[in-house]
Motif scaffolding. Sequence first.
Motif, PDB file in Angstrom:
ATOM      1  N   LEU A 174      -0.341  -7.692   6.882  1.00 39.49           N
ATOM      2  CA  LEU A 174      -0.626  -7.395   5.656  1.00 39.49           C
ATOM      3  C   LEU A 174      -0.997  -5.858   5.848  1.00 39.49           C
ATOM      4  O   LEU A 174      -0.567  -4.651   4.005  1.00 39.49           O
ATOM      5  N   TRP A 175      -1.916  -5.284   6.357  1.00 39.54           N
ATOM      6  CA  TRP A 175      -2.783  -4.664   6.152  1.00 39.54           C
ATOM      7  C   TRP A 175      -1.424  -3.433   6.465  1.00 39.54           C
ATOM      8  O   TRP A 175      -1.745  -2.192   6.237  1.00 39.54           O
ATOM      9  N   ARG A 176      -0.671  -3.488   8.009  1.00 41.12           N
ATOM     10  CA  ARG A 176      -0.136  -3.000   7.825  1.00 41.12           C
ATOM     11  C   ARG A 176       1.124  -2.296   7.628  1.00 41.12           C
ATOM     12  O   ARG A 176       1.573  -1.040   6.841  1.00 41.12           O
ATOM     13  N   GLY A 202       0.753   3.164   1.329  1.00 43.80           N
ATOM     14  CA  GLY A 202      -0.091   4.355   1.003  1.00 43.80           C
ATOM     15  C   GLY A 202      -1.341   2.651   0.000  1.00 43.80           C
ATOM     16  O   GLY A 202      -1.286   3.948  -1.206  1.00 43.80           O
ATOM     17  N   ILE A 203      -1.561   1.999   0.126  1.00 40.72           N
ATOM     18  CA  ILE A 203      -2.003   0.857  -0.783  1.00 40.72           C
ATOM     19  C   ILE A 203      -2.964   0.835  -0.240  1.00 40.72           C
ATOM     20  O   ILE A 203      -4.111   0.394   1.129  1.00 40.72           O
ATOM     21  N   GLU A 204      -4.275   1.093  -0.623  1.00 40.01           N
ATOM     22  CA  GLU A 204      -5.622   0.805  -0.180  1.00 40.01           C
ATOM     23  C   GLU A 204      -5.384  -0.885  -0.185  1.00 40.01           C
ATOM     24  O   GLU A 204      -4.725  -1.668  -0.521  1.00 40.01           O
ATOM     25  N   LYS A 205      -6.135  -1.183   1.734  1.00 41.95           N
ATOM     26  CA  LYS A 205      -6.567  -2.987   2.443  1.00 41.95           C
ATOM     27  C   LYS A 205      -6.675  -3.412   1.215  1.00 41.95           C
ATOM     28  O   LYS A 205      -7.428  -3.548   0.558  1.00 41.95           O
ATOM     29  N   ILE A 206      -6.216  -4.779   1.306  1.00 39.30           N
ATOM     30  CA  ILE A 206      -5.881  -5.556   0.620  1.00 39.30           C
ATOM     31  C   ILE A 206      -5.951  -6.601   1.140  1.00 39.30           C
ATOM     32  O   ILE A 206      -5.024  -7.086   1.921  1.00 39.30           O
ATOM     33  N   LEU A 262      -3.973  -6.125  -7.459  1.00 42.04           N
ATOM     34  CA  LEU A 262      -2.824  -4.807  -7.267  1.00 42.04           C
ATOM     35  C   LEU A 262      -2.647  -5.067  -8.754  1.00 42.04           C
ATOM     36  O   LEU A 262      -2.417  -5.324  -9.637  1.00 42.04           O
ATOM     37  N   SER A 263      -2.319  -3.117  -9.153  1.00 41.19           N
ATOM     38  CA  SER A 263      -1.476  -3.364 -10.028  1.00 41.19           C
ATOM     39  C   SER A 263       0.578  -3.417  -9.970  1.00 41.19           C
ATOM     40  O   SER A 263       0.634  -3.875  -9.121  1.00 41.19           O
ATOM     41  N   GLN A 264       1.172  -3.489 -11.087  1.00 41.95           N
ATOM     42  CA  GLN A 264       2.331  -3.969 -10.903  1.00 41.95           C
ATOM     43  C   GLN A 264       3.225  -2.446 -10.463  1.00 41.95           C
ATOM     44  O   GLN A 264       4.119  -3.568  -9.208  1.00 41.95           O
ATOM     45  N   ASP A 265       2.546  -1.360  -9.837  1.00 38.70           N
ATOM     46  CA  ASP A 265       3.616  -0.170  -9.487  1.00 38.70           C
ATOM     47  C   ASP A 265       2.834  -0.722  -7.607  1.00 38.70           C
ATOM     48  O   ASP A 265       3.806  -0.664  -7.347  1.00 38.70           O
ATOM     49  N   LYS A 293       5.724  -1.721  -4.959  1.00 34.59           N
ATOM     50  CA  LYS A 293       5.844  -1.082  -3.318  1.00 34.59           C
ATOM     51  C   LYS A 293       5.417  -2.080  -2.487  1.00 34.59           C
ATOM     52  O   LYS A 293       6.465  -1.761  -1.450  1.00 34.59           O
ATOM     53  N   LEU A 294       4.797  -2.107  -2.627  1.00 35.21           N
ATOM     54  CA  LEU A 294       4.699  -3.683  -1.256  1.00 35.21           C
ATOM     55  C   LEU A 294       6.361  -4.472  -1.051  1.00 35.21           C
ATOM     56  O   LEU A 294       6.396  -4.624   0.285  1.00 35.21           O
TER      57      LEU A 294
END
Length: 366
Positions: free
Chosen positions: A279-281, A287-291, A170-173, A177-178
């Motif tokens: 985590l996926w929810r 709006g982040i791609e699943k990780i 993940l990026s810092q942004d 968000k998370l």
Amino acid sequence: MSMSMAVRKIRDAWYADFRFMRERYRRKSPENSRRGAEAFERLLRQKLLSGESIDELAAVTKRTFKEFSKEWFKTYVVTNNKCSEQQSKETILRLHLIPFFGAMSLDEITSHSIEQYKRSHQATGAHPKTINNQLTVLKKLMHSAIEWGELETIPVIKCLRVPPSKIRFLSQDECHKLCGDFTELYWRSMVVVGLFTGMRLGELLGLQWEDVDFAEHLVHVRRAIVRGEVTSPKSHKSRSIPMSPSLDDLLFQMREPRGLVFHQEDGKPVTPKQAEGGLWRLCSRTGIEKIGWHGLRHTFASQLVMKNVPMRHVQQLLGHSSIVMTERYAHLAPHTLHDAVAVLDTPNAMFGHSVGTEKVRQLQAG
């Protein structure tokens, strides 16, 4: 004519084990003692010297791969491997190695047959790393066969080349968000701990309050829960991870007298499926791609490397047994190479003076 003499004990049984005319003979002694085996060997050598057959005295002890693998699993794997490793080896033996090599005796397994095994599994679309994992089990089993006196040598086992895998982090942004989603506080807290410690999912699930040291501001990684079993961390190595002030504050607000840090309402451990869903929810809402949870571990390592934390420190925080594992992140810190070369231009460095075109550039700029 050449002849050497030896007796040996293999798993509580004495054998005559010798060479005659460049051929090896191994026979189980009728009398299970060193002295009995030595007497039996003399008898076998006398028979061979006189040209008589020794087949009626004792048969060659040759077990199939399937037979040996069963004993190897019970004797070696169960004794030396964690539960998760036992399950992995059992699956590899049952689904892959035994179906292919099972009917062969150990000395019938050759480099050629191993290459055939690799080719047949490649044809099914198996990933090179998956096949290499299977070959690792085969190699360890055959090394044990040598140690136990079942084999003299093992064939060459060459692993496949594995293409480098892309590390998703993940990026810092995205991290902001998370961590900024408070819809499900429980999963948000677990994500924060994952991002700020780089702990594996099993280590997060096995974390207990006694492992959180608020006095020293440390999280001690002492255990993991893998496939429902409490076990030691990977590579059997415990480690301590310093807590940042924000993580320290979060865990202090969550603290309980004892028990698991992350648990279900009845106190039982969280399952990997529940953790994945949480985590996926969180990803979906932000709006982040699943990780996956391991992606948070990659994020922890990647952010440290990009902030110029020494690779050796990152290795210690991640609990990697080898720096080679940690060096997967080295490409994220190209500035360290620039800094390394830049020292050559310093006054007291190797060259001591400028060799570049700085003046020409100034003239061109002017």
